[in-house]
Write a protein that holds these residues in place. Structure first.
Motif, PDB file in Angstrom:
ATOM      1  N   SER A   1       3.782  14.749  10.853  1.00 30.34           N
ATOM      2  CA  SER A   1       4.505  14.479  12.105  1.00 30.34           C
ATOM      3  C   SER A   1       3.613  13.963  13.220  1.00 30.34           C
ATOM      4  O   SER A   1       4.012  13.086  13.992  1.00 30.34           O
ATOM      5  CB  SER A   1       5.245  15.739  12.563  1.00 30.34           C
ATOM      6  N   GLU A   2       2.403  14.486  13.340  1.00 24.92           N
ATOM      7  CA  GLU A   2       1.499  13.980  14.376  1.00 24.92           C
ATOM      8  C   GLU A   2       1.206  12.500  14.131  1.00 24.92           C
ATOM      9  O   GLU A   2       1.257  11.678  15.051  1.00 24.92           O
ATOM     10  CB  GLU A   2       0.197  14.769  14.388  1.00 24.92           C
ATOM     11  N   GLY A   3       0.920  12.152  12.885  1.00 24.01           N
ATOM     12  CA  GLY A   3       0.628  10.762  12.554  1.00 24.01           C
ATOM     13  C   GLY A   3       1.814   9.853  12.780  1.00 24.01           C
ATOM     14  O   GLY A   3       1.657   8.700  13.206  1.00 24.01           O
ATOM     15  N   ILE A   4       3.024  10.355  12.495  1.00 31.98           N
ATOM     16  CA  ILE A   4       4.225   9.547  12.728  1.00 31.98           C
ATOM     17  C   ILE A   4       4.367   9.242  14.222  1.00 31.98           C
ATOM     18  O   ILE A   4       4.720   8.127  14.614  1.00 31.98           O
ATOM     19  CB  ILE A   4       5.477  10.253  12.186  1.00 31.98           C
TER      20      ILE A   4
ATOM     21  N   ILE B   1       1.984   6.516  15.052  1.00 33.52           N
ATOM     22  CA  ILE B   1       2.480   5.229  14.542  1.00 33.52           C
ATOM     23  C   ILE B   1       3.580   4.686  15.446  1.00 33.52           C
ATOM     24  O   ILE B   1       3.614   3.493  15.763  1.00 33.52           O
ATOM     25  CB  ILE B   1       2.978   5.395  13.088  1.00 33.52           C
ATOM     26  N   ALA B   2       4.492   5.563  15.873  1.00 35.40           N
ATOM     27  CA  ALA B   2       5.558   5.139  16.794  1.00 35.40           C
ATOM     28  C   ALA B   2       4.963   4.672  18.113  1.00 35.40           C
ATOM     29  O   ALA B   2       5.390   3.661  18.682  1.00 35.40           O
ATOM     30  CB  ALA B   2       6.541   6.284  17.018  1.00 35.40           C
TER      31      ALA B   2
ATOM     32  N   CYS C   1       0.836  -1.203   0.000  1.00 38.75           N
ATOM     33  CA  CYS C   1       0.000   0.000   0.000  1.00 38.75           C
ATOM     34  C   CYS C   1       0.870   1.251   0.000  1.00 38.75           C
ATOM     35  O   CYS C   1       1.827   1.337   0.772  1.00 38.75           O
ATOM     36  CB  CYS C   1      -0.904   0.040   1.229  1.00 38.75           C
ATOM     37  N   PHE C   2       0.514   2.192  -0.852  1.00 36.89           N
ATOM     38  CA  PHE C   2       1.186   3.497  -0.849  1.00 36.89           C
ATOM     39  C   PHE C   2       0.124   4.573  -0.748  1.00 36.89           C
ATOM     40  O   PHE C   2      -0.840   4.602  -1.521  1.00 36.89           O
ATOM     41  CB  PHE C   2       2.012   3.705  -2.115  1.00 36.89           C
ATOM     42  N   PHE C   3       0.320   5.481   0.201  1.00 30.33           N
ATOM     43  CA  PHE C   3      -0.574   6.617   0.378  1.00 30.33           C
ATOM     44  C   PHE C   3       0.279   7.885   0.342  1.00 30.33           C
ATOM     45  O   PHE C   3       1.212   8.014   1.141  1.00 30.33           O
ATOM     46  CB  PHE C   3      -1.309   6.521   1.712  1.00 30.33           C
TER      47      PHE C   3
ATOM     48  N   ILE D   1      -0.820  10.026   6.031  1.00 32.57           N
ATOM     49  CA  ILE D   1      -0.115   9.346   7.114  1.00 32.57           C
ATOM     50  C   ILE D   1      -1.095   8.570   7.997  1.00 32.57           C
ATOM     51  O   ILE D   1      -0.749   7.508   8.538  1.00 32.57           O
ATOM     52  CB  ILE D   1       0.717  10.342   7.966  1.00 32.57           C
ATOM     53  N   ASN D   2      -2.330   9.032   8.109  1.00 28.95           N
ATOM     54  CA  ASN D   2      -3.316   8.281   8.887  1.00 28.95           C
ATOM     55  C   ASN D   2      -3.798   7.045   8.142  1.00 28.95           C
ATOM     56  O   ASN D   2      -4.154   6.035   8.766  1.00 28.95           O
ATOM     57  CB  ASN D   2      -4.475   9.191   9.286  1.00 28.95           C
ATOM     58  N   MET D   3      -3.777   7.094   6.811  1.00 31.98           N
ATOM     59  CA  MET D   3      -4.042   5.885   6.025  1.00 31.98           C
ATOM     60  C   MET D   3      -2.922   4.865   6.225  1.00 31.98           C
ATOM     61  O   MET D   3      -3.167   3.659   6.314  1.00 31.98           O
ATOM     62  CB  MET D   3      -4.183   6.241   4.553  1.00 31.98           C
TER      63      MET D   3
END
Length: 359
Positions: free
Chosen positions: A87-90, A93-94, A24-26, A61-63
């Motif tokens: 950055s928030e989504g990263i 994810i972390a 998947c690529f978003f 990034i949320n996808m």
């Protein structure tokens, strides 16, 4: 040796990701990384995989968060302001300990800045970029072949440690073309993704993907466990190369990406003038290769010169590695300006003094 193909850096990133089984690529277009998106848009649907141009970088990034939570390999890419929006989504994810690959083809800043190459996202990348006590491995290849190899390695590292991994290149490397070989890779023994939220299967309870811990004691324990993982990454995944550091050096340069290639020419030019220059080339900037400085600290009297396309963002990590034992100097260009070998050589002259000068 296999057949080599001439390919642009951004397209090499995309092709390497496909060969690493990215499902998947978003993404969202922004110069100078748009070719990554374009390549994925053309190739992914043809092989039955998911490409989606999101309505924004925040959505993309949320996808990635959602897809990574199911256990499939996924990736996003952007430049400068786009990475800021992600950055928030990263951080989410972390915090949720999800594997994914994030590509940053760096452009000049701050703000919208310009579309020329830069290395001024160093602080953002190596300090996490978002909120909270987290890090992610950050690779900084300096050739298109290395882009290919590292992009594929990045997916393995992400799966091994359940972490986001960044591949960061300056815009020049993203836009340049070189011949590369897409090598056959041996399958690595990676952990089974028994944490993934991909259906109940034979489990008695659903897996839940989450980064929210309202009990402070539980959240503290989670943070401390993340730090244990980061120490393992430091121990096992730090990468660097030493050039011309097998004997005593008048000065040792520290550079990555495009600038490290320029510094290789500086070393050759300096030799003509009887000046011996070494080079430390970080391949990971987080973890930062402190070991390289332990190996070279007694090889130079004058110390180290950081050469960057930023205003000295890597200097802090070099000083921490040297711990006051040697001088740390800096030379850099910003705003999309690329330092030339002659500029760097003239700058070296001011640090050496005495008889050892490059005329």
């Amino acid at each position: 040796m296999g057949k080599k193909v001439l390919i642009k850096g951004n397209e090499a990133i995309a092709e390497a990701a496909i060969r690493a089984d990215c499902q998947c690529f978003f993404g969202y277009p922004i110069t100078p990384q748009t070719e990554v998106v374009a390549y994925m848009a053309k190739k992914m649907p043809k092989i039955g995989r998911v490409f989606l141009q999101a309505e924004s970088e925040i959505a993309a990034i949320n996808m990635v968060y959602g897809a990574a939570g199911t256990g499939v390999r996924c990736m996003t890419s952007s430049s400068g302001p786009g990475i800021s929006l992600k950055s928030e989504g990263i951080s989410f994810i972390a915090g949720a300990e999800l594997p994914c690959v994030i590509v940053n083809v760096v452009r000049a800043g701050p703000g919208l800045g310009g579309i020329q190459p830069a290395q001024s996202d160093y602080f953002q990348a190596t300090r996490g970029g978002g909120h909270g006590d987290y890090y992610m491995p950050v690779y900084v290849p300096n050739s298109i072949q290395e882009i290919v190899d590292i992009t594929q390695d990045a997916f393995d590292v992400a799966d091994l440690y359940r972490t986001p991994v960044m591949v960061m290149v300056d815009g020049m490397i993203g836009q340049m073309m070189e011949p590369v070989e897409f090598k056959e890779r041996t399958s690595k023994q990676l952990p089974v993704k028994n944490w993934a939220a991909n259906g109940l299967g034979k489990r008695k309870a659903h897996n839940i993907i989450n980064s929210l811990y309202l009990d402070p004691e539980i959240l503290e324990k989670h943070n401390l466990n993340l730090q244990i993982k980061y120490e393992e990454i430091k121990k096992n995944e730090t990468r660097y190369e030493l050039y011309n550091c097998s004997e005593r050096c008048d000065l040792i340069l520290v550079a990555y990406g495009t600038v490290s290639r320029i510094c290789n020419n500086v070393i050759k030019m300096a030799k003509i003038h009887g000046v011996n220059i070494g080079l430390i080339r970080p391949i990971t900037v987080w973890p930062f290769p402190k070991e390289a400085f332990e190996k070279t600290i007694n090889l130079t009297d004058k110390g180290y010169l950081a050469v960057e396309m930023s205003l000295g963002q890597m200097v802090e990590d070099i000083r921490l590695s040297v711990s006051g034992r040697k001088e740390v100097y800096f030379y850099g260009r910003v705003g999309g300006m690329v330092p030339t070998p002659n500029e760097i050589l003239l700058n070296i002259k001011s640090f050496l003094g005495g008889e050892k000068q490059c005329q």
